[in-house]
Design a protein around this motif. Structure first.
Motif, PDB file in Angstrom:
ATOM      1  N   THR A 106      36.530  35.909  40.062  1.00 62.17           N
ATOM      2  CA  THR A 106      36.280  35.765  38.625  1.00 62.17           C
ATOM      3  C   THR A 106      37.262  36.624  37.830  1.00 62.17           C
ATOM      4  O   THR A 106      37.849  36.165  36.841  1.00 62.17           O
ATOM      5  CB  THR A 106      34.836  36.183  38.295  1.00 62.17           C
ATOM      6  N   ASP A 145      33.050  28.478  37.681  1.00 61.21           N
ATOM      7  CA  ASP A 145      33.020  29.718  38.471  1.00 61.21           C
ATOM      8  C   ASP A 145      31.793  29.690  39.391  1.00 61.21           C
ATOM      9  O   ASP A 145      30.696  29.368  38.939  1.00 61.21           O
ATOM     10  CB  ASP A 145      32.949  30.902  37.488  1.00 61.21           C
ATOM     11  N   ASP A 146      32.005  30.033  40.644  1.00 61.84           N
ATOM     12  CA  ASP A 146      30.949  29.977  41.663  1.00 61.84           C
ATOM     13  C   ASP A 146      30.418  28.554  41.831  1.00 61.84           C
ATOM     14  O   ASP A 146      29.204  28.292  41.763  1.00 61.84           O
ATOM     15  CB  ASP A 146      29.784  30.938  41.322  1.00 61.84           C
TER      16      ASP A 146
END
Ligand SMILES: Nc1ncnc2c1ncn2[C@@H]1O[C@H](COP(=O)(O)OP(=O)(O)OP(=O)(O)O)[C@@H](O)[C@H]1O
Ligand SMILES: [Mg+2]
Length: 314
Positions: free
Chosen positions: A42, A127-128
Motif C-alpha cells: 500500500t 488494494d488488498d
C-alpha cells in the motif's frame, strides 16, 4: 523513536511510473503487486501515485468484513467520482446491490472510465484485492477485458498466497489458495498484465529509516545492520521493533529485543493455529536460537514423529 518516512523502492516506483505513463499514452495495463503482508504494498502504491501528475485516481481498499458485501469495491470508486455525475447517483440512489447483474455494473464502469478519460488518464486501485467481493471482481474483470487504447492503469495489490498444505491456510496474513484463485481471474483476458513483486528493504534503506528515527553517527550504522539482520528489511517488523526498543538495546547483541504488543499478538495467534508438533518445533527453535539439524530440534521439542514433517506448516 519517531515514525519512519518512506524510503528506498526506487526501481519499484519506476515500474509504477512507467506503467502509468504508458497508460497515459493509450497503453492500458493491469499492474499486480503481490507480496507478503506488511511488506509495503500500500505504501509503495500511495507513494508512486503521489509522484504522478495529471491522473485521476479511483482508490478502493478491500476489507475482510466487506468481502460478502456486493459491489463494495465498485461503490468506493463511484463515490470518488464527480458528486453531480451519474456514477455517484448510482450509489446514492441505491442502484448497486445484489439484484444488479455484475456484468451490467462492469459495462457502467467502462462507460464511466471513458468519460473520466476525457479529462485525463485514470489510475484505478484495488488494494488488498484478495478481500474483494465476488460481484466487484466480476464487474472489474468485465471492465479489464474491454480496455483497448484506454488511458487507464489498474493496480491491484494482494497478499501472497498461503503455501500448500491446509494447516497454514488460516494463518493471519496468508491468503487461502481458493481466495487467491478468485482474484487471479482478473488477469485472464486483460490485454497487458505486469507483475511487481516486493521483497524486504535493503540495508541501505533500513539505515535511512534509522536516521529518520533520530539515531545518527556510528550507532546508526550498527543499528541499521542489526535491524536488517533481525527483520530482513520487512518494514512492518522494522517499525514494530523500532517502536518497542531503545537504540542501545538494539545494538547490544546480548539484549532481548522486544516487538510491539500488536505484532506479538499476531504471532501468538499464528502459533495457536498450528498443529501441536509444529508449535513444539517453533518453541524448540526459539530456545535453541541457532541453526541446528531438524533431529536436534525434534529432540528438544520432545517430538516422537518425524521432525521434518513437523516443520512443514511452519
Ligand atoms: N518503503 C518504506 N519506507 C518506510 N516505511 C515503509 C515502507 N514501506 C512500508 N512502510 C511502512 O511499513 C508498514 C507496512 O506497510 P504497508 O501497510 O504498505 O504494507 P502492506 O504490504 O500494504 O501490508 P498489508 O498486507 O497489511 O496490506 C507501514 O507502516 C508503512 O508505512
Ligand atoms: Mg496494504
Amino acid at each position: 523513536m519517531g515514525q519512519p518516512a518512506f524510503v528506498g523502492r526506487t526501481a519499484e516506483l519506476d515500474v509504477v511510473a512507467q506503467a502509468a505513463h504508458k497508460a497515459a499514452a493509450g497503453e492500458p495495463s493491469l499492474l499486480i503487486v503481490e507480496a507478503a503482508a506488511g511488506i509495503g504494498k500500500t505504501a509503495l502504491v500511495r507513494r508512486a501515485i503521489e509522484g504522478l501528475e495529471g491522473f485521476s485516481v479511483w482508490w478502493a481498499s478491500c476489507d475482510p468484513a466487506e468481502q460478502d458485501w456486493p459491489f463494495s469495491v465498485v461503490e468506493q470508486w463511484l463515490r470518488q467520482a464527480d458528486p453531480r455525475s451519474e456514477a455517484n447517483s448510482m450509489v446514492t440512489d441505491r442502484g448497486l446491490g445484489p439484484h444488479v447483474p455484475p456484468v451490467m455494473v462492469g459495462a457502467r464502469l467502462v462507460e464511466l472510465l471513458s468519460t473520466a478519460q476525457e479529462v485525463g488518464p485514470v489510475i484505478v486501485v484495488v488494494d488488498d484485492v484478495h478481500w474483494a467481493d465476488e460481484a466487484s471482481l466480476t464487474a472489474v474483470g468485465f471492465m479489464l477485458r474491454r480496455l483497448r487504447a484506454d488511458r487507464v492503469l489498474v493496480i491491484a495489490t494482494a497478499r501472497t498466497e498461503a503455501g500448500a498444505g491446509a494447516a497454514v491456510d488460516g494463518l493471519e496474513g496468508a491468503v487461502p489458495p481458493a481466495r487467491a484463485a478468485q482474484w487471479r481471474r482478473l488477469a485472464r483476458g486483460t490485454p497487458r498484465v505486469r507483475d511487481l513483486p516486493l521483497e524486504g528493504l535493503p540495508q541501505q534503506a533500513v539505515a535511512q529509516i534509522v536516521e529518520t528515527a533520530g539515531v545518527r553517527g556510528a550507532a546508526s550504522q550498527a543499528l541499521a545492520k542489526r535491524l536488517w539482520e533481525l527483520t530482513g528489511g520487512h518494514p512492518l517488523y522494522l517499525r514494530s521493533i523500532l517502536a518497542a526498543n531503545t537504540a542501545d538495546t538494539l545494538i547490544d547483541q546480548d539484549a532481548v529485543v522486544l516487538v510491539s504488543a500488536s505484532l506479538e499478538g499476531a504471532v501468538r495467534q499464528m502459533l495457536a493455529r498450528l498443529p501441536a508438533p509444529a508449535r513444539a518445533m517453533a518453541e524448540a527453535l526459539a530456545v535453541l536460537d541457532a541453526p541446528v539439524p531438524p533431529a536436534v530440534a525434534g529432540t528438544v521439542a520432545g517430538l516422537e514423529g518425524n521432525p521434518v514433517q513437523a516443520l512443514e506448516p511452519l
